[in-house]
Scaffold this motif. Structure first.
Motif, PDB file in Angstrom:
ATOM      1  N   MET A  82       4.086-149.267 -61.838  1.00  0.00           N
ATOM      2  CA  MET A  82       3.533-148.658 -60.631  1.00  0.00           C
ATOM      3  C   MET A  82       2.884-149.741 -59.777  1.00  0.00           C
ATOM      4  O   MET A  82       2.235-150.635 -60.297  1.00  0.00           O
ATOM      5  CB  MET A  82       2.480-147.609 -61.028  1.00  0.00           C
ATOM      6  CG  MET A  82       1.762-147.021 -59.820  1.00  0.00           C
ATOM      7  SD  MET A  82       0.421-145.908 -60.280  1.00  0.00           S
ATOM      8  CE  MET A  82       1.327-144.573 -61.024  1.00  0.00           C
TER       9      MET A  82
ATOM     10  N   GLN B 260       5.987-150.832 -45.641  1.00  0.00           N
ATOM     11  CA  GLN B 260       7.166-149.962 -45.771  1.00  0.00           C
ATOM     12  C   GLN B 260       8.470-150.749 -45.609  1.00  0.00           C
ATOM     13  O   GLN B 260       9.507-150.347 -46.140  1.00  0.00           O
ATOM     14  CB  GLN B 260       7.116-148.841 -44.720  1.00  0.00           C
ATOM     15  CG  GLN B 260       6.180-147.717 -45.120  1.00  0.00           C
ATOM     16  CD  GLN B 260       6.079-146.647 -44.043  1.00  0.00           C
ATOM     17  OE1 GLN B 260       6.071-146.970 -42.845  1.00  0.00           O
ATOM     18  NE2 GLN B 260       5.992-145.393 -44.449  1.00  0.00           N
TER      19      GLN B 260
ATOM     20  N   LYS C 173       9.979-148.924 -50.617  1.00  0.00           N
ATOM     21  CA  LYS C 173       9.825-147.509 -50.285  1.00  0.00           C
ATOM     22  C   LYS C 173       8.563-146.977 -50.980  1.00  0.00           C
ATOM     23  O   LYS C 173       8.337-147.292 -52.161  1.00  0.00           O
ATOM     24  CB  LYS C 173      11.056-146.750 -50.783  1.00  0.00           C
ATOM     25  CG  LYS C 173      11.170-145.373 -50.207  1.00  0.00           C
ATOM     26  CD  LYS C 173      12.410-144.663 -50.653  1.00  0.00           C
ATOM     27  CE  LYS C 173      12.348-143.168 -50.390  1.00  0.00           C
ATOM     28  NZ  LYS C 173      11.061-142.591 -50.057  1.00  0.00           N
ATOM     29  N   TYR C 174       7.784-146.218 -50.279  1.00  0.00           N
ATOM     30  CA  TYR C 174       6.562-145.649 -50.877  1.00  0.00           C
ATOM     31  C   TYR C 174       6.734-144.152 -51.144  1.00  0.00           C
ATOM     32  O   TYR C 174       7.239-143.431 -50.294  1.00  0.00           O
ATOM     33  CB  TYR C 174       5.363-145.908 -49.962  1.00  0.00           C
ATOM     34  CG  TYR C 174       4.911-147.357 -50.055  1.00  0.00           C
ATOM     35  CD1 TYR C 174       4.058-147.773 -51.072  1.00  0.00           C
ATOM     36  CD2 TYR C 174       5.393-148.312 -49.162  1.00  0.00           C
ATOM     37  CE1 TYR C 174       3.680-149.098 -51.187  1.00  0.00           C
ATOM     38  CE2 TYR C 174       5.020-149.647 -49.270  1.00  0.00           C
ATOM     39  CZ  TYR C 174       4.156-150.037 -50.285  1.00  0.00           C
ATOM     40  OH  TYR C 174       3.798-151.344 -50.411  1.00  0.00           O
ATOM     41  N   ASP C 175       6.276-143.737 -52.331  1.00  0.00           N
ATOM     42  CA  ASP C 175       6.336-142.306 -52.689  1.00  0.00           C
ATOM     43  C   ASP C 175       5.217-141.530 -52.014  1.00  0.00           C
ATOM     44  O   ASP C 175       5.351-140.343 -51.736  1.00  0.00           O
ATOM     45  CB  ASP C 175       6.180-142.134 -54.200  1.00  0.00           C
ATOM     46  CG  ASP C 175       7.186-142.955 -54.958  1.00  0.00           C
ATOM     47  OD1 ASP C 175       8.379-142.792 -54.690  1.00  0.00           O
ATOM     48  OD2 ASP C 175       6.770-143.776 -55.803  1.00  0.00           O
ATOM     49  N   GLU C 176       4.083-142.206 -51.811  1.00  0.00           N
ATOM     50  CA  GLU C 176       2.919-141.522 -51.226  1.00  0.00           C
ATOM     51  C   GLU C 176       2.130-142.485 -50.357  1.00  0.00           C
ATOM     52  O   GLU C 176       1.983-143.669 -50.719  1.00  0.00           O
ATOM     53  CB  GLU C 176       1.960-141.019 -52.324  1.00  0.00           C
ATOM     54  CG  GLU C 176       2.511-139.955 -53.237  1.00  0.00           C
ATOM     55  CD  GLU C 176       2.383-138.540 -52.677  1.00  0.00           C
ATOM     56  OE1 GLU C 176       1.848-138.368 -51.554  1.00  0.00           O
ATOM     57  OE2 GLU C 176       2.814-137.621 -53.379  1.00  0.00           O
TER      58      GLU C 176
ATOM     59  N   LYS D 178       4.413-141.674 -60.184  1.00  0.00           N
ATOM     60  CA  LYS D 178       4.968-142.279 -58.951  1.00  0.00           C
ATOM     61  C   LYS D 178       5.196-143.768 -59.154  1.00  0.00           C
ATOM     62  O   LYS D 178       4.592-144.398 -60.022  1.00  0.00           O
ATOM     63  CB  LYS D 178       4.011-142.061 -57.778  1.00  0.00           C
ATOM     64  CG  LYS D 178       3.629-140.606 -57.552  1.00  0.00           C
ATOM     65  CD  LYS D 178       4.694-139.861 -56.807  1.00  0.00           C
ATOM     66  CE  LYS D 178       4.269-138.403 -56.603  1.00  0.00           C
ATOM     67  NZ  LYS D 178       5.247-137.615 -55.903  1.00  0.00           N
ATOM     68  N   GLU D 179       6.040-144.326 -58.315  1.00  0.00           N
ATOM     69  CA  GLU D 179       6.382-145.753 -58.420  1.00  0.00           C
ATOM     70  C   GLU D 179       5.495-146.606 -57.502  1.00  0.00           C
ATOM     71  O   GLU D 179       4.807-147.512 -57.950  1.00  0.00           O
ATOM     72  CB  GLU D 179       7.859-145.901 -58.036  1.00  0.00           C
ATOM     73  CG  GLU D 179       8.556-147.103 -58.622  1.00  0.00           C
ATOM     74  CD  GLU D 179       8.464-147.161 -60.140  1.00  0.00           C
ATOM     75  OE1 GLU D 179       7.994-148.187 -60.622  1.00  0.00           O
ATOM     76  OE2 GLU D 179       8.815-146.162 -60.803  1.00  0.00           O
ATOM     77  N   ASN D 180       5.521-146.312 -56.205  1.00  0.00           N
ATOM     78  CA  ASN D 180       4.777-147.108 -55.213  1.00  0.00           C
ATOM     79  C   ASN D 180       3.904-146.210 -54.349  1.00  0.00           C
ATOM     80  O   ASN D 180       4.387-145.197 -53.840  1.00  0.00           O
ATOM     81  CB  ASN D 180       5.743-147.860 -54.292  1.00  0.00           C
ATOM     82  CG  ASN D 180       6.627-148.825 -55.044  1.00  0.00           C
ATOM     83  OD1 ASN D 180       6.165-149.544 -55.935  1.00  0.00           O
ATOM     84  ND2 ASN D 180       7.909-148.817 -54.720  1.00  0.00           N
ATOM     85  N   MET D 181       2.649-146.619 -54.184  1.00  0.00           N
ATOM     86  CA  MET D 181       1.746-145.820 -53.347  1.00  0.00           C
ATOM     87  C   MET D 181       0.888-146.725 -52.478  1.00  0.00           C
ATOM     88  O   MET D 181       0.517-147.824 -52.906  1.00  0.00           O
ATOM     89  CB  MET D 181       0.804-144.983 -54.220  1.00  0.00           C
ATOM     90  CG  MET D 181       1.492-143.833 -54.891  1.00  0.00           C
ATOM     91  SD  MET D 181       0.333-142.822 -55.804  1.00  0.00           S
ATOM     92  CE  MET D 181       0.236-143.714 -57.324  1.00  0.00           C
TER      93      MET D 181
ATOM     94  N   THR E 229       0.775-138.916 -46.394  1.00  0.00           N
ATOM     95  CA  THR E 229       1.489-137.825 -47.084  1.00  0.00           C
ATOM     96  C   THR E 229       0.543-136.979 -47.936  1.00  0.00           C
ATOM     97  O   THR E 229       0.890-135.892 -48.357  1.00  0.00           O
ATOM     98  CB  THR E 229       2.582-138.397 -48.019  1.00  0.00           C
ATOM     99  OG1 THR E 229       1.959-139.267 -48.982  1.00  0.00           O
ATOM    100  CG2 THR E 229       3.625-139.164 -47.234  1.00  0.00           C
TER     101      THR E 229
END
Ligand code: ADE
Length: 233
Positions: free
Chosen positions: A1, A75, A79-82, A104-107, A127
């Motif tokens: 993460m 960005q 890619k961001y999940d949140e 999640k992977e990326n925030m 988000t």
């Protein structure tokens, strides 16, 4: 993460991730925390990131452009999940949200200051909004540290004994049972016999009963609408 934190006070965010479980998560390569000083990304003179609010009123507002520039730069890299904004007017953080975010992977986490951030950033980029409770902090950094800690320890492989998070308070909607260590008799205060019985089934039953009792006594609100509502102790 990977977690990218946007802040005007990066110094506040060094210590919380440099020790204990958070440090181990990073050393093991399971968690990356990057802090970004918003002032390094503003197009305005003198590293300005805030301005007076339209319509008047006390308190400065964080300008949209530095935030948009930094968010878009990140960005463009991945890619961001949140994109999370820490704010006292968001939904209150709990273990369920921590569990969900730990997958999640990326925030990106945005820490607000002053009166908060220009609402157009909330509308067009954010988000999810998170509050850590019904009180106002002087900035979002300490709140962000709490959220990252709660999420980070849930990433599979971070805790030594993988099962231990399963028995945390709140994981099954209940508070954790009392725990004891040596000595079994401390100043005449004895550890409950069942814990010394060597009977794992009895121990499990006792712990579960204690969890229910504690929750009913201290946080009856947690039992409402749960599987345990109406349970008799
Ligand atoms: N920023 C200021 N107060 C906050 C709170 N209670 N939760 C999250 N972010 C905040």
């Amino acid at each position: 993460m990977r977690i990218d934190i946007i802040t005007v006070l990066p110094e506040l965010l060094t210590s919380p991730f440099s020790h204990s479980i958070m440090k181990r998560a990073q050393t093991k390569g399971l968690l990356e925390v990057h802090t970004h000083n918003l002032r390094d990304h503003t197009p305005y003179k003198q590293a300005q990131v805030d301005d007076y609010q339209f319509g008047g009123g006390a308190g400065m507002v964080m300008m949209p452009e530095p935030l948009a520039i930094l968010i878009e730069k990140l960005q463009a890299e991945r890619k961001y999940d949140e994109i999370i904004y820490m704010t006292p007017d968001g939904p209150v953080f709990n273990q369920k949200t921590a569990n969900m975010l730990s997958l999640k992977e990326n925030m990106i986490i945005i820490c607000g200051h002053y009166k908060g951030i220009d609402d157009r950033i909330r509308e067009h980029y954010v988000t999810r909004e998170i509050s850590i409770g019904d009180y106002v902090l002087s900035g979002g950094e300490l709140a962000a540290a709490i959220v990252v800690d709660a999420i980070g320890r849930l990433i599979p492989g971070v805790l030594n004994d993988e099962t231990s998070a399963l028995f945390d308070s709140f994981q099954d909607g209940l508070l954790a049972p009392p725990v004891y260590t040596r000595p079994a008799d401390f100043r005449g205060w004895k550890v409950p016999d069942v814990l010394l019985s060597g009977d794992p089934k009895k121990v499990d039953e006792w712990r579960h009963e204690q969890s229910l009792k504690r929750t009913a006594e201290r946080r009856p609100d947690l039992l409402k609408n749960s599987d345990w509502e109406g349970y008799r102790y």
